[in-house]
Design a protein around this motif. Structure first.
Motif, PDB file in Angstrom:
ATOM      1  N   MET A   1       0.836  -1.201   0.000  1.00  0.00           N
ATOM      2  CA  MET A   1       0.000   0.000   0.000  1.00  0.00           C
ATOM      3  C   MET A   1       0.875   1.257   0.000  1.00  0.00           C
ATOM      4  O   MET A   1       0.641   2.194  -0.769  1.00  0.00           O
ATOM      5  CB  MET A   1      -0.921  -0.010   1.214  1.00  0.00           C
ATOM      6  CG  MET A   1      -1.863   1.193   1.316  1.00  0.00           C
ATOM      7  SD  MET A   1      -3.136   1.186   0.042  1.00  0.00           S
ATOM      8  CE  MET A   1      -4.233  -0.083   0.696  1.00  0.00           C
ATOM      9  N   PHE A   2       1.886   1.272   0.856  1.00  0.00           N
ATOM     10  CA  PHE A   2       2.755   2.448   0.963  1.00  0.00           C
ATOM     11  C   PHE A   2       3.478   2.728  -0.358  1.00  0.00           C
ATOM     12  O   PHE A   2       3.480   3.863  -0.859  1.00  0.00           O
ATOM     13  CB  PHE A   2       3.778   2.247   2.085  1.00  0.00           C
ATOM     14  CG  PHE A   2       4.838   3.312   2.135  1.00  0.00           C
ATOM     15  CD1 PHE A   2       4.562   4.559   2.673  1.00  0.00           C
ATOM     16  CD2 PHE A   2       6.111   3.076   1.617  1.00  0.00           C
ATOM     17  CE1 PHE A   2       5.543   5.560   2.703  1.00  0.00           C
ATOM     18  CE2 PHE A   2       7.087   4.056   1.651  1.00  0.00           C
ATOM     19  CZ  PHE A   2       6.804   5.310   2.191  1.00  0.00           C
ATOM     20  N   PHE A   3       4.072   1.685  -0.948  1.00  0.00           N
ATOM     21  CA  PHE A   3       4.874   1.921  -2.143  1.00  0.00           C
ATOM     22  C   PHE A   3       4.017   2.203  -3.374  1.00  0.00           C
ATOM     23  O   PHE A   3       4.438   2.968  -4.258  1.00  0.00           O
ATOM     24  CB  PHE A   3       5.816   0.740  -2.390  1.00  0.00           C
ATOM     25  CG  PHE A   3       7.040   0.775  -1.513  1.00  0.00           C
ATOM     26  CD1 PHE A   3       7.963   1.796  -1.634  1.00  0.00           C
ATOM     27  CD2 PHE A   3       7.257  -0.202  -0.552  1.00  0.00           C
ATOM     28  CE1 PHE A   3       9.095   1.843  -0.830  1.00  0.00           C
ATOM     29  CE2 PHE A   3       8.375  -0.168   0.255  1.00  0.00           C
ATOM     30  CZ  PHE A   3       9.296   0.863   0.114  1.00  0.00           C
ATOM     31  N   TYR A   4       2.834   1.613  -3.459  1.00  0.00           N
ATOM     32  CA  TYR A   4       1.970   1.938  -4.603  1.00  0.00           C
ATOM     33  C   TYR A   4       1.423   3.356  -4.495  1.00  0.00           C
ATOM     34  O   TYR A   4       1.263   4.052  -5.511  1.00  0.00           O
ATOM     35  CB  TYR A   4       0.831   0.917  -4.738  1.00  0.00           C
ATOM     36  CG  TYR A   4       1.233  -0.280  -5.561  1.00  0.00           C
ATOM     37  CD1 TYR A   4       1.437  -0.168  -6.932  1.00  0.00           C
ATOM     38  CD2 TYR A   4       1.443  -1.525  -4.982  1.00  0.00           C
ATOM     39  CE1 TYR A   4       1.838  -1.255  -7.696  1.00  0.00           C
ATOM     40  CE2 TYR A   4       1.838  -2.620  -5.730  1.00  0.00           C
ATOM     41  CZ  TYR A   4       2.034  -2.485  -7.090  1.00  0.00           C
ATOM     42  OH  TYR A   4       2.439  -3.560  -7.845  1.00  0.00           O
ATOM     43  N   MET A   5       1.153   3.824  -3.284  1.00  0.00           N
ATOM     44  CA  MET A   5       0.751   5.221  -3.120  1.00  0.00           C
ATOM     45  C   MET A   5       1.907   6.159  -3.510  1.00  0.00           C
ATOM     46  O   MET A   5       1.700   7.184  -4.162  1.00  0.00           O
ATOM     47  CB  MET A   5       0.327   5.484  -1.681  1.00  0.00           C
ATOM     48  CG  MET A   5      -0.957   4.789  -1.240  1.00  0.00           C
ATOM     49  SD  MET A   5      -2.396   5.190  -2.262  1.00  0.00           S
ATOM     50  CE  MET A   5      -2.529   3.725  -3.315  1.00  0.00           C
ATOM     51  N   THR A   6       3.132   5.781  -3.130  1.00  0.00           N
ATOM     52  CA  THR A   6       4.312   6.556  -3.533  1.00  0.00           C
ATOM     53  C   THR A   6       4.463   6.542  -5.055  1.00  0.00           C
ATOM     54  O   THR A   6       4.782   7.566  -5.680  1.00  0.00           O
ATOM     55  CB  THR A   6       5.583   5.966  -2.889  1.00  0.00           C
ATOM     56  OG1 THR A   6       5.427   5.928  -1.466  1.00  0.00           O
ATOM     57  CG2 THR A   6       6.809   6.773  -3.246  1.00  0.00           C
ATOM     58  N   LEU A   7       4.212   5.378  -5.639  1.00  0.00           N
ATOM     59  CA  LEU A   7       4.326   5.218  -7.078  1.00  0.00           C
ATOM     60  C   LEU A   7       3.384   6.163  -7.823  1.00  0.00           C
ATOM     61  O   LEU A   7       3.785   6.871  -8.757  1.00  0.00           O
ATOM     62  CB  LEU A   7       4.031   3.759  -7.447  1.00  0.00           C
ATOM     63  CG  LEU A   7       3.963   3.388  -8.922  1.00  0.00           C
ATOM     64  CD1 LEU A   7       5.283   3.649  -9.595  1.00  0.00           C
ATOM     65  CD2 LEU A   7       3.563   1.932  -9.074  1.00  0.00           C
TER      66      LEU A   7
ATOM     67  N   LEU B   1      -5.971  -0.108  -7.131  1.00  0.00           N
ATOM     68  CA  LEU B   1      -6.764   0.213  -5.935  1.00  0.00           C
ATOM     69  C   LEU B   1      -7.669  -0.962  -5.558  1.00  0.00           C
ATOM     70  O   LEU B   1      -7.815  -1.289  -4.378  1.00  0.00           O
ATOM     71  CB  LEU B   1      -7.604   1.475  -6.176  1.00  0.00           C
ATOM     72  CG  LEU B   1      -6.827   2.804  -6.209  1.00  0.00           C
ATOM     73  CD1 LEU B   1      -7.770   3.957  -6.508  1.00  0.00           C
ATOM     74  CD2 LEU B   1      -6.092   3.036  -4.889  1.00  0.00           C
ATOM     75  N   LEU B   2      -8.258  -1.603  -6.569  1.00  0.00           N
ATOM     76  CA  LEU B   2      -9.080  -2.792  -6.307  1.00  0.00           C
ATOM     77  C   LEU B   2      -8.223  -3.910  -5.731  1.00  0.00           C
ATOM     78  O   LEU B   2      -8.622  -4.578  -4.763  1.00  0.00           O
ATOM     79  CB  LEU B   2      -9.750  -3.251  -7.605  1.00  0.00           C
ATOM     80  CG  LEU B   2     -10.587  -4.533  -7.529  1.00  0.00           C
ATOM     81  CD1 LEU B   2     -11.722  -4.386  -6.505  1.00  0.00           C
ATOM     82  CD2 LEU B   2     -11.145  -4.887  -8.909  1.00  0.00           C
ATOM     83  N   SER B   3      -7.024  -4.110  -6.300  1.00  0.00           N
ATOM     84  CA  SER B   3      -6.125  -5.158  -5.807  1.00  0.00           C
ATOM     85  C   SER B   3      -5.728  -4.909  -4.358  1.00  0.00           C
ATOM     86  O   SER B   3      -5.759  -5.827  -3.531  1.00  0.00           O
ATOM     87  CB  SER B   3      -4.860  -5.210  -6.672  1.00  0.00           C
ATOM     88  OG  SER B   3      -5.180  -5.401  -8.024  1.00  0.00           O
ATOM     89  N   LEU B   4      -5.357  -3.672  -4.058  1.00  0.00           N
ATOM     90  CA  LEU B   4      -4.945  -3.336  -2.693  1.00  0.00           C
ATOM     91  C   LEU B   4      -6.131  -3.401  -1.734  1.00  0.00           C
ATOM     92  O   LEU B   4      -5.983  -3.809  -0.583  1.00  0.00           O
ATOM     93  CB  LEU B   4      -4.326  -1.939  -2.668  1.00  0.00           C
ATOM     94  CG  LEU B   4      -2.984  -1.806  -3.412  1.00  0.00           C
ATOM     95  CD1 LEU B   4      -2.602  -0.351  -3.576  1.00  0.00           C
ATOM     96  CD2 LEU B   4      -1.881  -2.576  -2.693  1.00  0.00           C
ATOM     97  N   GLY B   5      -7.319  -3.014  -2.213  1.00  0.00           N
ATOM     98  CA  GLY B   5      -8.513  -3.111  -1.374  1.00  0.00           C
ATOM     99  C   GLY B   5      -8.853  -4.550  -1.029  1.00  0.00           C
ATOM    100  O   GLY B   5      -9.203  -4.873   0.117  1.00  0.00           O
ATOM    101  N   LEU B   6      -8.743  -5.437  -2.013  1.00  0.00           N
ATOM    102  CA  LEU B   6      -9.030  -6.856  -1.764  1.00  0.00           C
ATOM    103  C   LEU B   6      -8.067  -7.455  -0.745  1.00  0.00           C
ATOM    104  O   LEU B   6      -8.420  -8.405  -0.037  1.00  0.00           O
ATOM    105  CB  LEU B   6      -8.929  -7.635  -3.086  1.00  0.00           C
ATOM    106  CG  LEU B   6     -10.108  -7.521  -4.055  1.00  0.00           C
ATOM    107  CD1 LEU B   6      -9.759  -8.122  -5.404  1.00  0.00           C
ATOM    108  CD2 LEU B   6     -11.345  -8.210  -3.474  1.00  0.00           C
ATOM    109  N   SER B   7      -6.839  -6.901  -0.659  1.00  0.00           N
ATOM    110  CA  SER B   7      -5.840  -7.455   0.263  1.00  0.00           C
ATOM    111  C   SER B   7      -6.276  -7.368   1.722  1.00  0.00           C
ATOM    112  O   SER B   7      -5.752  -8.093   2.566  1.00  0.00           O
ATOM    113  CB  SER B   7      -4.498  -6.743   0.080  1.00  0.00           C
ATOM    114  OG  SER B   7      -4.561  -5.408   0.546  1.00  0.00           O
ATOM    115  N   PHE B   8      -7.242  -6.495   2.029  1.00  0.00           N
ATOM    116  CA  PHE B   8      -7.728  -6.369   3.407  1.00  0.00           C
ATOM    117  C   PHE B   8      -8.825  -7.391   3.733  1.00  0.00           C
ATOM    118  O   PHE B   8      -9.225  -7.520   4.890  1.00  0.00           O
ATOM    119  CB  PHE B   8      -8.258  -4.952   3.660  1.00  0.00           C
ATOM    120  CG  PHE B   8      -7.194  -3.896   3.632  1.00  0.00           C
ATOM    121  CD1 PHE B   8      -6.345  -3.712   4.718  1.00  0.00           C
ATOM    122  CD2 PHE B   8      -7.012  -3.108   2.509  1.00  0.00           C
ATOM    123  CE1 PHE B   8      -5.353  -2.748   4.686  1.00  0.00           C
ATOM    124  CE2 PHE B   8      -6.027  -2.137   2.474  1.00  0.00           C
ATOM    125  CZ  PHE B   8      -5.199  -1.961   3.568  1.00  0.00           C
TER     126      PHE B   8
END
Length: 511
Positions: free
Chosen positions: A147-153, A402-409
């Motif tokens: 999450m942190f690095f994709y937001m940085t990306l 965003l969908l991928s990172l959301g599903l991770s939760f």
């Protein structure tokens, strides 16, 4: 000899569908290939099979054992600083030897120095491999790091757009997809297994995944930063290579490829020799196995890269140009080609089996295969639509990630680790060596002034699909298990003692 034949069989299954599809198209009025082009394509298909087969065997014999021995041996020595330095350097060197990255560098050399691009991507992989190893050692949560690095990306993407260099965006994301190729993935995954197994703990199985996921982010960040510093003429020149021109320069291509591969593998070998003499001290039998594996890797790489440059890239480019005359056919062919390429990718079948075993049948191999085929086919079709209607790849990638990172939760952490590791599996050699040139060819007909920002990005789209697919299937498996548990509890609470005994007896016998 049996292992060689097995690898050649896998490579044959991988290359055959695309070859057959091209030959069938050649018999229709949609495309017009000469006899020399088709002949060269078929010969190169045979050599591509040989190259992929020998290369994969070399990876099994050399890259995977090297990764496991380096990860396990240095972790046992408890010299964490040495482990991190070695992981960074090996990450750089392994990436420099990656054939898919060489193919990408060849196609963007008109706007960016190919050697500089390869080195930059290598440094990105090295830094994030170091971060991934720290994640295993410190037992940190993968989802939070991603999450942190994709937001940085995406923040850096905004800066790149603001600087007026947004033409490079799609290429930046493609660099992440091609990096996790047939050399890098076996080594990095083996390295993770070696470190996680040595450290141990109840989550060692989960901790061994996630290295490839993080190493896919590093190149994107590194190339975005490199793109911000790009100067001079940034106009992309459409490649002019044809089968005839490549055949006429075959000797030069072969010698240049041999030189590139020797330099790339020599760096890895020299570094491994130093580790062997100072830290690892592996037995003679293991060293002989690795030497044989490196030999197979060298021959396979040379044959693979030569076949791609001479036959597949020119045919893919011309095919895209001709299919672009009928845009509906271009989209439909992209959908079909994506399904065929994934169906034929040997690593996909290994992944499907791995997921079925780890999830205890919660996600079956058949479900995985169908979902990935449809997903990657859709990714390529959407890429063709983007070329036709001229819009940024971020319109796909931002919602997708965003969908991928959301599903991770909402899914077990193991699903997330496997999903993000699997992005590089779907974007195999045929994606960068055939589908990307096809997209460039299509774009050169539809939007010749916007090839760099529209044609590139197809590899990134293919790499993104497993992130969503595997986690979505994991979410479905989790929800199905919860639904079954609720039904079971309701039946137990609504039953009397005798029914509970009968129910328990029936359930035990069913198992």
């Amino acid at each position: 000899m049996k292992r060689v034949l097995l690898k050649l069989r896998e490579a044959f299954i991988s290359v055959l569908p695309v070859t057959v599809v091209v030959l069938i198209l050649a018999a229709t009025p949609l495309v017009n290939f000469t006899g020399a082009e088709l002949g060269a394509f078929c010969v190169c298909a045979v050599f591509l099979i040989l190259g992929i087969g020998l290369f994969n065997l070399g990876a099994d014999l050399a890259m995977t054992p090297m990764g496991e021995q380096i990860g396990g041996g240095l972790t046992k020595s408890r010299k964490i600083a040495v482990l991190l330095i070695v992981c960074f350097l090996m990450g750089v060197l392994i990436t420099v030897a990656e054939p898919d990255l060489s193919v990408l560098a060849e196609q963007v050399k008109g706007v960016m120095n190919g050697t500089l691009l390869i080195v930059t991507v290598g440094v990105g992989v090295g830094l994030f491999l170091l971060i991934a190893v720290l994640k295993i050692i410190m037992r940190k949560d993968l989802s939070a790091i991603l999450m942190f690095f994709y937001m940085t990306l995406f923040a850096l993407c905004a800066l790149l757009i603001e600087s007026g260099k947004n033409n490079f965006l799609a290429m930046c994301f493609d660099s992440g997809g091609v990096t996790t190729g047939p050399i890098t993935v076996p080594f990095i995954m083996a390295l993770g297994v070696g470190i996680a197994t040595t450290i141990g703990g109840k989550n060692s199985n989960e901790n061994s995944f996630g290295l490839v996921a993080l190493c896919s982010i590093g190149p994107i960040l590194a190339v975005i930063i490199l793109s911000m510093t790009a100067q001079g003429d940034l106009t992309y020149s459409i490649p002019s290579y044809t089968v005839a021109s490549e055949l006429s320069g075959f000797g030069g291509i072969l010698l240049a490829t041999c030189r590139e591969v020797v330099i790339a593998l020599a760096l890895i070998i020299a570094f491994f020799v130093i580790l062997q003499l100072t830290v690892l001290k592996l037995p003679r039998a293991k060293i002989i196995q690795i030497i044989i594996g490196i030999t197979y890797t060298f021959v396979g790489l040379v044959v693979f890269l030569t076949a791609v440059k001479v036959g597949f890239m020119p045919i893919g480019l011309k095919l895209g140009k001709m299919l672009a005359e009928n845009r509906a056919v271009l989209i439909a062919f992209g959908l079909f080609l994506g399904m065929v390429v994934v169906l034929a990718e040997p690593a996909i079948h290994v992944l499907n089996k791995q997921v079925e075993e780890i999830t205890g049948g919660g996600v079956t191999k058949k479900e995985m295969l169908i979902a990935l085929c449809l997903g990657v086919g859709l990714a390529i079709a959407l890429s063709m639509i983007r070329i036709i209607y001229n819009f940024s790849v971020l319109y796909y990638l931002i919602p997708g990630y965003l969908l991928s990172l959301g599903l991770s939760f909402f899914v077990p952490k193991l699903y997330t680790a496997i999903a993000f590791d699997s992005g590089g599996v779907a974007s195999g050699p045929l994606t960068s060596g055939f589908i990307l040139p096809m997209a460039i060819g299509a774009c050169s007909t539809i939007a010749p002034d916007a090839v760099l920002q529209l044609a590139f990005g197809v590899v990134a789209m293919v790499a993104m699909i497993p992130l969503i697919t595997i986690q979505a299937l994991g979410f479905k498996a989790v929800m199905s298990a919860k639904a079954r548990n609720r039904i079971t509890m309701r039946r137990i609470l609504a039953a009397d003692d005798e029914q509970i005994i009968n129910f328990a007896w029936e359930d035990k016998n069913a198992k």
